[in-house]
Motif scaffolding. Structure first.
Motif, PDB file in Angstrom:
ATOM      1  N   GLU A 186       4.609  16.514   6.235  1.00  0.00           N
ATOM      2  CA  GLU A 186       4.686  15.074   5.272  1.00  0.00           C
ATOM      3  C   GLU A 186       3.358  15.353   4.476  1.00  0.00           C
ATOM      4  O   GLU A 186       2.304  15.586   5.093  1.00  0.00           O
ATOM      5  CB  GLU A 186       4.660  13.961   6.542  1.00  0.00           C
ATOM      6  CG  GLU A 186       4.946  12.893   5.693  1.00  0.00           C
ATOM      7  CD  GLU A 186       5.482  11.605   6.656  1.00  0.00           C
ATOM      8  OE1 GLU A 186       5.369  10.506   6.041  1.00  0.00           O
ATOM      9  OE2 GLU A 186       5.429  11.881   7.793  1.00  0.00           O
TER      10      GLU A 186
ATOM     11  N   VAL B 164       0.269   5.381  -5.509  1.00  0.00           N
ATOM     12  CA  VAL B 164       0.795   4.839  -4.367  1.00  0.00           C
ATOM     13  C   VAL B 164       1.168   3.197  -4.532  1.00  0.00           C
ATOM     14  O   VAL B 164       0.720   2.360  -5.225  1.00  0.00           O
ATOM     15  CB  VAL B 164      -0.311   5.105  -3.022  1.00  0.00           C
ATOM     16  CG1 VAL B 164      -0.395   6.606  -2.842  1.00  0.00           C
ATOM     17  CG2 VAL B 164      -1.356   4.347  -3.309  1.00  0.00           C
TER      18      VAL B 164
ATOM     19  N   LYS C 211      -0.302   8.679   5.274  1.00  0.00           N
ATOM     20  CA  LYS C 211       1.169   9.131   5.020  1.00  0.00           C
ATOM     21  C   LYS C 211       1.963   8.053   4.807  1.00  0.00           C
ATOM     22  O   LYS C 211       1.858   6.936   5.490  1.00  0.00           O
ATOM     23  CB  LYS C 211       1.817  10.113   6.208  1.00  0.00           C
ATOM     24  CG  LYS C 211       0.602  11.479   6.173  1.00  0.00           C
ATOM     25  CD  LYS C 211       1.092  12.546   7.592  1.00  0.00           C
ATOM     26  CE  LYS C 211       0.229  13.458   7.487  1.00  0.00           C
ATOM     27  NZ  LYS C 211       0.257  14.180   8.722  1.00  0.00           N
ATOM     28  N   SER C 212       3.191   8.178   4.136  1.00  0.00           N
ATOM     29  CA  SER C 212       4.020   7.089   4.090  1.00  0.00           C
ATOM     30  C   SER C 212       4.482   6.649   5.413  1.00  0.00           C
ATOM     31  O   SER C 212       4.616   6.951   6.432  1.00  0.00           O
ATOM     32  CB  SER C 212       5.466   7.456   3.519  1.00  0.00           C
ATOM     33  OG  SER C 212       5.026   7.868   2.355  1.00  0.00           O
ATOM     34  N   GLY C 213       4.303   5.031   5.493  1.00  0.00           N
ATOM     35  CA  GLY C 213       4.524   4.315   6.611  1.00  0.00           C
ATOM     36  C   GLY C 213       3.470   4.141   7.707  1.00  0.00           C
ATOM     37  O   GLY C 213       3.322   3.465   8.668  1.00  0.00           O
TER      38      GLY C 213
ATOM     39  N   LEU D 231       0.339   2.194   3.854  1.00  0.00           N
ATOM     40  CA  LEU D 231       0.962   3.013   2.780  1.00  0.00           C
ATOM     41  C   LEU D 231       2.697   2.990   2.926  1.00  0.00           C
ATOM     42  O   LEU D 231       3.226   3.418   3.839  1.00  0.00           O
ATOM     43  CB  LEU D 231       0.309   4.656   3.025  1.00  0.00           C
ATOM     44  CG  LEU D 231       1.118   5.336   1.544  1.00  0.00           C
ATOM     45  CD1 LEU D 231       0.652   4.842   0.200  1.00  0.00           C
ATOM     46  CD2 LEU D 231       0.673   6.990   1.911  1.00  0.00           C
ATOM     47  N   ILE D 232       3.101   2.165   1.777  1.00  0.00           N
ATOM     48  CA  ILE D 232       4.499   1.961   1.850  1.00  0.00           C
ATOM     49  C   ILE D 232       5.095   3.342   1.302  1.00  0.00           C
ATOM     50  O   ILE D 232       5.918   3.962   1.702  1.00  0.00           O
ATOM     51  CB  ILE D 232       4.844   1.070   0.952  1.00  0.00           C
ATOM     52  CG1 ILE D 232       4.322  -0.342   1.621  1.00  0.00           C
ATOM     53  CG2 ILE D 232       6.607   0.702   0.695  1.00  0.00           C
ATOM     54  CD1 ILE D 232       4.597  -1.579   0.994  1.00  0.00           C
ATOM     55  N   GLU D 233       4.573   3.808   0.055  1.00  0.00           N
ATOM     56  CA  GLU D 233       5.338   4.800  -0.666  1.00  0.00           C
ATOM     57  C   GLU D 233       4.318   5.646  -1.853  1.00  0.00           C
ATOM     58  O   GLU D 233       3.556   4.739  -2.325  1.00  0.00           O
ATOM     59  CB  GLU D 233       6.680   4.552  -1.050  1.00  0.00           C
ATOM     60  CG  GLU D 233       6.577   3.588  -2.275  1.00  0.00           C
ATOM     61  CD  GLU D 233       8.075   3.033  -2.894  1.00  0.00           C
ATOM     62  OE1 GLU D 233       8.713   3.709  -2.616  1.00  0.00           O
ATOM     63  OE2 GLU D 233       7.976   2.179  -3.356  1.00  0.00           O
ATOM     64  N   PHE D 234       4.761   6.711  -1.953  1.00  0.00           N
ATOM     65  CA  PHE D 234       4.212   7.485  -3.409  1.00  0.00           C
ATOM     66  C   PHE D 234       5.165   6.968  -4.402  1.00  0.00           C
ATOM     67  O   PHE D 234       6.315   6.760  -4.341  1.00  0.00           O
ATOM     68  CB  PHE D 234       4.317   8.853  -3.166  1.00  0.00           C
ATOM     69  CG  PHE D 234       3.087   9.412  -2.092  1.00  0.00           C
ATOM     70  CD1 PHE D 234       1.950   9.376  -2.266  1.00  0.00           C
ATOM     71  CD2 PHE D 234       3.615   9.572  -0.724  1.00  0.00           C
ATOM     72  CE1 PHE D 234       1.044   9.924  -1.400  1.00  0.00           C
ATOM     73  CE2 PHE D 234       2.855   9.798   0.195  1.00  0.00           C
ATOM     74  CZ  PHE D 234       1.607  10.280  -0.141  1.00  0.00           C
TER      75      PHE D 234
END
Length: 143
Positions: A2, A11, A55-57, A139-142
């Motif tokens: 990931e 982001v 990392k995402s999430g 961090l929700i998403e890229f």
């Protein structure tokens, strides 16, 4: 494997910002996530650093000192002026902002920090200057 956030990544994050006493000064709750590019100067440096490596999430809680936030509160940015020097007397209320002109012709906003019958205390510091800022960041998403 990931992906971990790094400088240059765009982001979206969810966040809540609190003062040391636990009171909330800012939050993305009820709003769209904050979108920015890490390292591009779009957010305070401490926020950039806090998101880097996530990392995402993933979430992180950080305390950002003034030097990585909005800077120290500088006494030289505070001035007392006579009330009669301010033309729009009806705007004089603690917390309001006034636009002032510097000797070089540039204009900037100052906050009314205090009032007496004869004087007004103007503060050109950012309202969060000198404060440690505690953030919970996810961090929700890229993008």
């Amino acid at each position: 494997m990931e992906r971990a956030a790094k400088s240059g990544d765009r982001v979206r994050v969810a966040y809540t910002g609190r003062f040391d006493d636990g009171s909330i000064f800012d939050s993305s709750e009820g709003n769209p996530p904050l979108e920015f590019t890490i390292g591009a100067g779009e957010v305070i440096s401490g926020f950039d650093s806090a998101v880097t490596g996530l990392k995402s999430g993933e979430s992180r809680t950080v305390a950002i000192p003034p030097e990585e936030g909005y800077g120290l509160h500088l006494p030289e940015m505070v001035a007392e002026v006579e009330r009669r020097q301010i033309p729009d007397d009806h705007l004089l209320e603690v917390g309001n902002y006034l636009e002032v002109n510097a000797p070089n012709g540039a204009s900037f906003e100052v906050r009314i920090a205090g009032l007496t019958d004869s004087h007004v205390r103007l503060d050109g510091n950012h309202p969060l200057a000198g404060k440690t800022l505690n953030f919970e960041i996810t961090l929700i998403e890229f993008v």
